[in-house]
Design an enzyme around this catalytic site. Sequence first.
Site, short mmCIF file in Angstrom:
data_model
loop_
_atom_site.label_atom_id
_atom_site.label_comp_id
_atom_site.label_asym_id
_atom_site.label_seq_id
_atom_site.Cartn_x
_atom_site.Cartn_y
_atom_site.Cartn_z
N ASN A 138 2.27 8.09 14.74
CA ASN A 138 2.87 7.27 13.68
C ASN A 138 4.29 7.74 13.43
O ASN A 138 4.52 8.79 12.84
CB ASN A 138 2.02 7.35 12.40
N CYS A 176 5.79 5.48 9.11
CA CYS A 176 5.13 5.26 7.82
C CYS A 176 6.16 4.96 6.73
O CYS A 176 7.09 5.74 6.51
CB CYS A 176 4.31 6.47 7.40
N ASN A 198 0.85 -1.20 0.00
CA ASN A 198 0.00 0.00 0.00
C ASN A 198 0.87 1.23 0.00
O ASN A 198 1.97 1.24 0.57
CB ASN A 198 -0.98 -0.01 1.18
C1 LIG Z 1 -4.53 0.66 3.25
C2 LIG Z 1 -3.61 0.85 4.39
C3 LIG Z 1 -3.41 2.13 4.91
C4 LIG Z 1 -2.56 2.33 6.00
N1 LIG Z 1 -2.44 3.57 6.53
C5 LIG Z 1 -1.75 3.73 7.70
C6 LIG Z 1 -1.74 4.98 8.37
O1 LIG Z 1 -2.35 5.96 7.92
N2 LIG Z 1 -1.03 5.07 9.52
C7 LIG Z 1 -0.35 4.01 10.07
O2 LIG Z 1 0.25 4.14 11.15
N3 LIG Z 1 -0.34 2.81 9.44
C8 LIG Z 1 -1.04 2.65 8.28
N4 LIG Z 1 -1.07 1.42 7.67
C9 LIG Z 1 -0.28 0.31 8.26
C10 LIG Z 1 -1.16 -0.57 9.15
O3 LIG Z 1 -1.63 0.12 10.28
C11 LIG Z 1 -0.40 -1.81 9.61
O4 LIG Z 1 0.66 -1.43 10.42
C12 LIG Z 1 0.15 -2.63 8.45
O5 LIG Z 1 -0.74 -2.62 7.37
C13 LIG Z 1 0.40 -4.06 8.87
O6 LIG Z 1 -0.80 -4.69 9.24
P1 LIG Z 1 -1.62 -5.66 8.27
O7 LIG Z 1 -0.69 -6.72 7.82
O8 LIG Z 1 -2.77 -6.14 9.10
O9 LIG Z 1 -2.09 -4.82 7.12
C14 LIG Z 1 -1.89 1.22 6.57
C15 LIG Z 1 -2.08 -0.06 6.03
C16 LIG Z 1 -2.93 -0.25 4.96
C17 LIG Z 1 -3.13 -1.64 4.42
#
Ligand SMILES: Cc1cc2nc3c(=O)[nH]c(=O)nc-3n(C[C@H](O)[C@H](O)[C@H](O)COP(=O)(O)O)c2cc1C
Length: 473
Positions: free
Chosen positions: A264, A267, A198
């Site tokens: 955060n 990122c 992403n």
């Molecule tokens: C579509 C999307 C948007 C994300 N946006 C953020 C964000 O704005 N801030 C943040 O700290 N992490 C963001 N993340 C990271 C997630 O919080 C998470 O740490 C990461 O996706 C790993 O978890 P997962 O494997 O369940 O997706 C985003 C992840 C995805 C998939």
Amino acid sequence: MRGVITCTIAPPTTRPQEALDGVFPSTSYCYDIDKTWTDNIKQLPERCRSLPPAIREWAPEDKWVHFCGHKLASPLGVAAGPLLSSEWVALAAARGYDCLTYKTIRSHAHAGHGLPNVMFLAVQPDQQLQAAGPSCQQPLTTRAPYPPGVPLPGPEAAAAAAAATAKAAAALTASPSTSTSAATLSACSPPSPLAITNSFGMPSQGPEQLAADIPAAAAALRPGQMMVVSVTGTPGRPGLSFTDDLVAAAAVAVDAGATCLEVNLSCPNVGRSHVALYADAPAVEDTVRQLRAALAERQQQRQRASVDGGGGGGAADGDGVPPIALKVGAYADADSLRRVAQSAAAAGAAALSGINGLSRRVELPAALGGGPALGGDRPTSGVCGDPIRAAGLEFVATARQVIAADSLPLQIIGVGGVTRAEHALDYLRAGADVVQAATGFMWCPDLGLDFQRLWRQAGYCLPPAGDGRGGRQ
Ligand SMILES: Cc1cc2nc3c(=O)[nH]c(=O)nc-3n(C[C@H](O)[C@H](O)[C@H](O)COP(=O)(O)O)c2cc1C
């Protein structure tokens, strides 16, 4: 760090026939990846709006868990990202998630990156990425996009899935002891492995919209649920340091009633200047100290200005500052994590949340010409979903050891690769206080209801861990 995480890289080419096998539609079950995030805010995609009624049995209150000054009916939530607005928070709250993180906000409206924001990755089943090391310099390959003109799973597919869910739920209600597998309850069947990259660039609504939408999101919660508001600063704003701008973003959240913040610091989709902040222990300590001091000062000013006293959340501590979690990435080794945990605790942080997506170079398959999949200006992006679960579990297990060894007053949110309800139990066994899904929620919102069933079957506490380490409750 314990354990062995292999980093086998997907083959450099993906045959189009394999890539276009129809198992990977270009949209998630809920979030529409062909639309911008603002379009996903304007209207929840049809599939999310037509989910069957949720059936959930709530845990008795004496089984609720304590997290950052709140009491949660269960330790499952949605990580920062997919909950774009109050409507998305309300959706997750209704589908079995209790710790809901409102997508990272900035101090000002920010458009983020254009489409594409999400692409599927060609990974092997069970492939797990290393948190760090030279092998991770190698690029990952995307799957070819779904071909134009091929119909996506439409209302019929959603209706069939809904009917199956309703049937399974009815069986469950009629006979609570039925050992219906969690999978039969889901109104969705995510692709496996569910591996995406992403790249959104942390878009944000502006302060005016947030002032109305954050309270609306909080109003959608029931007792036993909480909302964390994720915030970040923007480097390079005229006359403002990163931390000044972070304080401004946190002030937007606090003024809107936030009772827990997540900063955060990790990122993977923004400029280098603050992607690695989470790994710099002195910078973490400075940032948290300055943020807490500025929020405490604001709170005092408000109290002085108001005969009734200032706002502040129910979980705020003595100085009126809500608990602060830090969103971190994977660490190269236990010592690096220990230094940051000690600094975070010394500065008054309440929790560590990890991991964020793993930053990798992501390329198109050779059959589509190769090269950076998201364009030359975005050679790297965050990898999420199944391939980062081992790294996330490793983070949690190491953080738990460090916190116990040093008696640090920190809680842990475990994130990364929770794409099925059972994965959340693995995180709890590894030592997480709360577990969150991002990608898993997008492709299977009813993972939350599945988890509630497992949690109830487990007696609302951890089953013994298979590896002999035992549960924490
Ligand atoms: C579509 C999307 C948007 C994300 N946006 C953020 C964000 O704005 N801030 C943040 O700290 N992490 C963001 N993340 C990271 C997630 O919080 C998470 O740490 C990461 O996706 C790993 O978890 P997962 O494997 O369940 O997706 C985003 C992840 C995805 C998939």
